[in-house]
Design an enzyme around this catalytic site. Structure first.
Site, PDB file in Angstrom:
ATOM      1  N   THR A  98       0.872  -1.176   0.000  1.00 46.00           N
ATOM      2  CA  THR A  98       0.000   0.000   0.000  1.00 46.00           C
ATOM      3  C   THR A  98       0.904   1.220   0.000  1.00 46.00           C
ATOM      4  O   THR A  98       1.692   1.419   0.938  1.00 46.00           O
ATOM      5  CB  THR A  98      -0.920   0.011   1.226  1.00 46.00           C
ATOM      6  OG1 THR A  98      -1.738  -1.161   1.211  1.00 46.00           O
ATOM      7  CG2 THR A  98      -1.816   1.253   1.224  1.00 46.00           C
ATOM      8  N   LYS A 174      -7.475   0.824  -2.683  1.00 44.93           N
ATOM      9  CA  LYS A 174      -7.020   0.404  -1.355  1.00 44.93           C
ATOM     10  C   LYS A 174      -7.206   1.518  -0.331  1.00 44.93           C
ATOM     11  O   LYS A 174      -7.588   1.268   0.820  1.00 44.93           O
ATOM     12  CB  LYS A 174      -5.552  -0.019  -1.399  1.00 44.93           C
ATOM     13  CG  LYS A 174      -4.958  -0.396  -0.040  1.00 44.93           C
ATOM     14  CD  LYS A 174      -5.707  -1.554   0.631  1.00 44.93           C
ATOM     15  CE  LYS A 174      -5.212  -1.834   2.049  1.00 44.93           C
ATOM     16  NZ  LYS A 174      -3.851  -2.358   2.111  1.00 44.93           N
ATOM     17  N   LYS A 242       0.478   4.501   8.574  1.00 46.83           N
ATOM     18  CA  LYS A 242       1.097   4.769   7.278  1.00 46.83           C
ATOM     19  C   LYS A 242       0.031   4.856   6.195  1.00 46.83           C
ATOM     20  O   LYS A 242       0.022   5.763   5.360  1.00 46.83           O
ATOM     21  CB  LYS A 242       2.124   3.684   6.966  1.00 46.83           C
ATOM     22  CG  LYS A 242       2.847   3.860   5.635  1.00 46.83           C
ATOM     23  CD  LYS A 242       2.208   3.114   4.477  1.00 46.83           C
ATOM     24  CE  LYS A 242       2.287   1.620   4.642  1.00 46.83           C
ATOM     25  NZ  LYS A 242       1.803   0.896   3.416  1.00 46.83           N
TER      26      LYS A 242
END
Length: 300
Positions: A98, A174, A242
């Site tokens: 990701t 995502k 993150k």
């Protein structure tokens, strides 16, 4: 028809079981990770150990990367001894990290100059999905490359969606996923908080609401852990943070406010400040415990 040779870079909580599933499906893997012990563990399952990302690429028709963040992907793909130095024209790089959609596009452009196609294919489903081969995989990039890679995706996951021809689209899907994940996570924690304060049997409350309209992955998989005071990770707070940073950065580029996502990001920051960044994301409950002056599970 013979199977393509596969390179696999990144053998962490997600990568190692994904690589194992490919080996068990009959693929020939060459693997590399910054930690040699993790390379040796997967080599013991039948993979060939490599000494660099360059060496992986030189021995593979399709290279899979799943590392931590955008700078890590840039390094293994484009850096010294990186994929770009060993990869042959006609190969495919599948990045399952990701990461930033913008940086994804930059990497794809540089690989394209060498005749290499790239797919961004981030995943959802956590360590359990990686182990069981049931991940959701969100893919951006050329259709021809997606078609070549589909048999690999079908080994690693079940819900596989090609979001479109442009690199970065898989990453955007995502990030949408992460917005929904953390919203459900906060709702789960708030439900448990009210249940605790009201004196409910938490296991019964969770069973009552998890199969109806309130049902979610967080309720089914994480609420039972919260009720037991189990903070061990399937997916770590630091990694979720993150992802939320990437989400909020992408939203800022699009001039889009995401107030709920920003709230969870700030609540997780308090969890990190308490030294729990490597605990599971269900430890979002810790922030609510601090706000509400209670504990789901009292210290013994």
């Amino acid at each position: 028809m013979s199977k393509p040779t596969i390179g696999f870079i990144g053998l962490g909580i997600m990568g190692a079981p994904m690589a194992r599933n490919l080996i068990e499906a009959g693929y020939s893997l060459t693997v590399w990770n910054r930690s040699r012990a993790k390379v040796d563990a997967v080599a013991a399952l039948g993979a060939t150990a490599a000494g660099s990302a360059k060496e992986v690429a030189a021995n593979s028709e399709i290279i899979v990367t799943i590392v931590t963040d955008s700078p890590d992907v840039e390094l293994v793909a484009l850096g010294p001894d990186g994929v770009i130095e060993g990869v042959a024209s006609g190969s495919i790089l599948i990045d399952m990290t990701t990461m930033s959609p913008a940086i994804t596009r930059d990497i794809a452009e540089k690989l394209g100059e060498k005749g290499v196609e790239m797919l961004d294919a981030p995943v959802s489903g956590g360590d359990i999905g990686a182990q069981n081969g049931t991940l959701s995989i969100m893919v951006g990039g050329p259709t021809a490359a997606f078609d070549r890679a589909l048999p690999l995706f079908e080994v690693m996951g079940q819900n596989i969606v090609h979001a479109g021809e442009e690199n970065g689209l898989g990453q955007y899907v995502k990030l949408c996923n992460q917005i929904a994940v953390v919203g459900n996570l906060l709702a789960m924690c708030e439900a448990v908080a009210l249940g605790k304060r009201a004196g409910l049997d938490l296991d019964k409350m969770i069973a009552a609401i998890s199969k109806g309209a309130a049902g979610s992955w967080a309720l089914l998989n994480l609420a039972p852990r919260v009720a037991k005071g189990d903070w061990e990770p399937g997916f770590m707070v630091d990694l979720q943070q993150k992802d939320l940073r990437l989400t909020l950065e992408a939203a800022a580029e699009l001039d889009l406010p995401l107030p709920g996502t920003a709230l969870v990001n700030n609540l997780f920051r308090s969890v990190q400040r308490a030294g729990m960044g490597r605990k599971g994301t269900q430890s979002l409950m810790y922030a609510l415990e601090q706000l509400g002056g209670f504990k789901v599970v009292e210290d013994e």
